[in-house]
Motif scaffolding. Structure first.
Motif, PDB file in Angstrom:
ATOM      1  N   GLN A 121      52.046  44.909  33.034  1.00 59.33           N
ATOM      2  CA  GLN A 121      53.097  44.357  32.196  1.00 59.33           C
ATOM      3  C   GLN A 121      53.029  42.827  32.140  1.00 59.33           C
ATOM      4  OE1 GLN A 121      57.012  45.874  33.138  1.00 59.33           O
ATOM      5  NE2 GLN A 121      56.312  47.989  33.215  1.00 59.33           N
ATOM      6  N   ALA A 122      52.717  42.217  33.275  1.00 54.19           N
ATOM      7  CA  ALA A 122      52.592  40.763  33.315  1.00 54.19           C
ATOM      8  C   ALA A 122      51.480  40.287  32.367  1.00 54.19           C
ATOM      9  CB  ALA A 122      52.314  40.288  34.733  1.00 54.19           C
ATOM     10  N   LYS A 123      50.361  40.989  32.393  1.00 50.40           N
ATOM     11  CA  LYS A 123      49.251  40.627  31.520  1.00 50.40           C
ATOM     12  C   LYS A 123      49.651  40.817  30.060  1.00 50.40           C
ATOM     13  CE  LYS A 123      45.136  42.031  32.565  1.00 50.40           C
ATOM     14  NZ  LYS A 123      44.495  40.695  32.518  1.00 50.40           N
ATOM     15  N   ALA A 124      50.418  41.873  29.769  1.00 50.81           N
ATOM     16  CA  ALA A 124      50.855  42.132  28.404  1.00 50.81           C
ATOM     17  C   ALA A 124      51.799  41.028  27.918  1.00 50.81           C
ATOM     18  CB  ALA A 124      51.545  43.492  28.319  1.00 50.81           C
ATOM     19  N   ARG A 125      52.547  40.434  28.836  1.00 45.86           N
ATOM     20  CA  ARG A 125      53.444  39.329  28.470  1.00 45.86           C
ATOM     21  C   ARG A 125      52.714  37.995  28.344  1.00 45.86           C
ATOM     22  NH1 ARG A 125      56.898  41.992  32.355  1.00 45.86           N
ATOM     23  NH2 ARG A 125      56.030  40.598  33.953  1.00 45.86           N
ATOM     24  N   GLY A 126      51.451  37.981  28.677  1.00 50.47           N
ATOM     25  CA  GLY A 126      50.670  36.759  28.592  1.00 50.47           C
ATOM     26  C   GLY A 126      50.737  35.892  29.831  1.00 50.47           C
ATOM     27  N   GLU A 127      51.271  36.430  30.930  1.00 48.11           N
ATOM     28  CA  GLU A 127      51.342  35.678  32.181  1.00 48.11           C
ATOM     29  C   GLU A 127      49.992  35.709  32.888  1.00 48.11           C
ATOM     30  OE1 GLU A 127      55.996  37.090  32.745  1.00 48.11           O
ATOM     31  OE2 GLU A 127      54.450  37.796  34.146  1.00 48.11           O
ATOM     32  N   LYS A 128      49.672  34.659  33.593  1.00 51.92           N
ATOM     33  CA  LYS A 128      48.462  34.621  34.391  1.00 51.92           C
ATOM     34  C   LYS A 128      48.769  35.193  35.770  1.00 51.92           C
ATOM     35  CE  LYS A 128      45.776  32.666  31.363  1.00 51.92           C
ATOM     36  NZ  LYS A 128      44.602  33.378  30.791  1.00 51.92           N
ATOM     37  N   CYS A 129      48.009  36.197  36.163  1.00 48.35           N
ATOM     38  CA  CYS A 129      48.264  36.891  37.421  1.00 48.35           C
ATOM     39  C   CYS A 129      47.504  36.232  38.566  1.00 48.35           C
ATOM     40  CB  CYS A 129      47.879  38.358  37.309  1.00 48.35           C
ATOM     41  SG  CYS A 129      48.898  39.281  36.136  1.00 48.35           S
ATOM     42  N   VAL A 130      48.190  36.089  39.692  1.00 50.24           N
ATOM     43  CA  VAL A 130      47.626  35.484  40.893  1.00 50.24           C
ATOM     44  C   VAL A 130      47.751  36.466  42.043  1.00 50.24           C
ATOM     45  CG1 VAL A 130      47.729  33.550  42.509  1.00 50.24           C
ATOM     46  CG2 VAL A 130      48.371  33.210  40.107  1.00 50.24           C
ATOM     47  N   LEU A 131      46.659  36.708  42.743  1.00 48.11           N
ATOM     48  CA  LEU A 131      46.689  37.524  43.954  1.00 48.11           C
ATOM     49  C   LEU A 131      46.587  36.564  45.125  1.00 48.11           C
ATOM     50  CD1 LEU A 131      46.837  40.351  45.074  1.00 48.11           C
ATOM     51  CD2 LEU A 131      44.368  40.592  44.776  1.00 48.11           C
ATOM     52  N   LEU A 132      47.668  36.463  45.903  1.00 45.29           N
ATOM     53  CA  LEU A 132      47.795  35.461  46.956  1.00 45.29           C
ATOM     54  C   LEU A 132      48.062  36.147  48.283  1.00 45.29           C
ATOM     55  CD1 LEU A 132      48.209  32.562  48.025  1.00 45.29           C
ATOM     56  CD2 LEU A 132      50.549  32.671  47.157  1.00 45.29           C
ATOM     57  N   SER A 133      47.128  35.983  49.246  1.00 43.55           N
ATOM     58  CA  SER A 133      47.240  36.757  50.481  1.00 43.55           C
ATOM     59  C   SER A 133      46.399  36.139  51.583  1.00 43.55           C
ATOM     60  CB  SER A 133      46.768  38.195  50.222  1.00 43.55           C
ATOM     61  OG  SER A 133      46.676  38.939  51.424  1.00 43.55           O
ATOM     62  N   GLY A 134      46.695  36.532  52.814  1.00 43.19           N
ATOM     63  CA  GLY A 134      45.862  36.159  53.940  1.00 43.19           C
ATOM     64  C   GLY A 134      44.650  37.064  54.084  1.00 43.19           C
ATOM     65  N   CYS A 135      44.570  38.089  53.246  1.00 38.94           N
ATOM     66  CA  CYS A 135      43.420  39.003  53.264  1.00 38.94           C
ATOM     67  C   CYS A 135      42.156  38.251  52.853  1.00 38.94           C
ATOM     68  CB  CYS A 135      43.679  40.165  52.304  1.00 38.94           C
ATOM     69  SG  CYS A 135      42.337  41.373  52.212  1.00 38.94           S
ATOM     70  N   TYR A 136      41.001  38.792  53.229  1.00 42.67           N
ATOM     71  CA  TYR A 136      39.725  38.157  52.914  1.00 42.67           C
ATOM     72  C   TYR A 136      39.531  38.032  51.402  1.00 42.67           C
ATOM     73  CZ  TYR A 136      39.120  39.672  57.731  1.00 42.67           C
ATOM     74  OH  TYR A 136      39.306  39.881  59.072  1.00 42.67           O
ATOM     75  N   THR A 137      39.130  36.865  50.973  1.00 42.85           N
ATOM     76  CA  THR A 137      38.972  36.579  49.555  1.00 42.85           C
ATOM     77  C   THR A 137      38.031  37.568  48.875  1.00 42.85           C
ATOM     78  OG1 THR A 137      39.337  34.223  49.982  1.00 42.85           O
ATOM     79  CG2 THR A 137      38.294  34.805  47.889  1.00 42.85           C
ATOM     80  N   ASP A 138      36.966  37.953  49.563  1.00 40.65           N
ATOM     81  CA  ASP A 138      35.976  38.837  48.943  1.00 40.65           C
ATOM     82  C   ASP A 138      36.543  40.219  48.651  1.00 40.65           C
ATOM     83  OD1 ASP A 138      33.164  37.299  49.171  1.00 40.65           O
ATOM     84  OD2 ASP A 138      34.432  36.824  50.887  1.00 40.65           O
ATOM     85  N   ILE A 139      37.446  40.692  49.488  1.00 36.20           N
ATOM     86  CA  ILE A 139      38.131  41.954  49.199  1.00 36.20           C
ATOM     87  C   ILE A 139      39.075  41.774  48.020  1.00 36.20           C
ATOM     88  CG2 ILE A 139      39.877  43.579  50.060  1.00 36.20           C
ATOM     89  CD1 ILE A 139      38.563  43.437  52.782  1.00 36.20           C
ATOM     90  N   LEU A 140      39.842  40.689  48.035  1.00 34.64           N
ATOM     91  CA  LEU A 140      40.793  40.432  46.954  1.00 34.64           C
ATOM     92  C   LEU A 140      40.081  40.316  45.608  1.00 34.64           C
ATOM     93  CD1 LEU A 140      43.142  37.812  48.667  1.00 34.64           C
ATOM     94  CD2 LEU A 140      43.498  40.277  48.452  1.00 34.64           C
ATOM     95  N   LYS A 141      38.914  39.658  45.598  1.00 32.95           N
ATOM     96  CA  LYS A 141      38.173  39.492  44.348  1.00 32.95           C
ATOM     97  C   LYS A 141      37.728  40.844  43.791  1.00 32.95           C
ATOM     98  CE  LYS A 141      36.360  34.780  44.847  1.00 32.95           C
ATOM     99  NZ  LYS A 141      35.140  33.949  45.055  1.00 32.95           N
ATOM    100  N   GLY A 142      37.312  41.736  44.679  1.00 33.13           N
ATOM    101  CA  GLY A 142      36.891  43.055  44.230  1.00 33.13           C
ATOM    102  C   GLY A 142      38.030  43.810  43.573  1.00 33.13           C
ATOM    103  N   ILE A 143      39.217  43.676  44.114  1.00 29.53           N
ATOM    104  CA  ILE A 143      40.399  44.348  43.561  1.00 29.53           C
ATOM    105  C   ILE A 143      40.874  43.643  42.303  1.00 29.53           C
ATOM    106  CG2 ILE A 143      42.841  44.839  44.032  1.00 29.53           C
ATOM    107  CD1 ILE A 143      41.849  45.342  46.994  1.00 29.53           C
TER     108      ILE A 143
END
Length: 240
Positions: A121-143
């Motif tokens: 829904q956020a993407k449909a509204r034209g918002e830029k989505c951010v995934l922000l976490s202490g998790c490893y960046t390489d895992i986050l990028k894959g998701i």
């Protein structure tokens, strides 16, 4: 205390963000325990795992026993993040990459469908989505690649140090608690953001720092303290 006044703008069109926490929010489980189970299930070294488990149990004891009042949940999570990647010390970086490649598809299957829909829904509204976490960046990028998320801010691994046993994570790069706000603002410093019209999603009291800087904070299956705060501030609460 950060001075956020200069990050708010009026009278012009700026980028709107939808900021998503990972552990407990987009991913309804806790990453490190999940990775621990996957490490054994996929047949990796039990001897290395035993060493990691000893370190983790010591950290758990510090967390559960109130000897050090400064040592809380976030400090424990930071240490566990470092300890886990140390499982791969003095191995080829390709071993870590292969482990992540095996784990990411299953993690994607386990994502919270309610929050995945919020991304859509956020993407449909034209918002830029951010995934922000202490998790490893390489895992986050894959998701993020699968979900079409625009920006990823996570814990970077010093890949060149894995094989020689040197420090593989810089403590300053682990995005937890107030550090999330610093990492986010640093990442967006060259962009014009409409923070008041942006939204953020989190599940824990430690996510309050991010939730408080946007105009549309959303608590997702919140823990007791975040639920109390969300009710007091009349934030939106999503549960499934």
């Amino acid at each position: 205390m950060l001075n956020l006044e200069r990050f708010y703008f009026e009278g012009r069109q700026y980028m709107k963000l939808a900021i998503f926490d990972f552990d407990g929010t987009l991913f309804p489980k806790q990453t490190i325990p999940y990775l621990m189970k996957s490490y054994i299930k996929l047949g990796y070294s039990k001897a290395r795992y035993a060493i990691f488990l000893c370190k983790t149990l010591r950290a758990i004891a510090k967390y559960k026993l109130p000897f050090d009042k400064k040592y809380g949940k976030e400090q424990f999570r930071r240490e566990a993040t470092v300890y886990f990647i140390q499982l791969f010390n003095k191995q080829k970086p390709t071993v870590v990459v292969e482990f992540f490649h095996q784990v990411i598809p299953q993690m994607i299957k386990d994502l919270n469908p309610m929050v995945v829909e919020e991304v859509r829904q956020a993407k449909a509204r034209g918002e830029k989505c951010v995934l922000l976490s202490g998790c490893y960046t390489d895992i986050l990028k894959g998701i993020a690649e699968v979900l079409g998320i625009d920006y990823v801010i996570g814990t970077d691994i010093e890949w060149e140090n894995i094989s020689n046993g040197k420090r593989v994570i810089k403590d300053l790069d682990i995005s937890t608690g107030p550090k999330k706000v610093e990492r986010l603002l640093e990442s967006m410093k060259d962009k014009e953001i409409d923070w008041n019209s942006s939204r953020a999603y989190g599940d824990s009291e430690y996510d309050r720092y991010i939730l408080e800087i946007v105009g549309n904070p959303i608590a997702v299956n919140p823990d007791e303290l975040l639920r109390k705060l969300a009710e007091e501030k009349r934030w939106e609460i999503l549960t499934n």
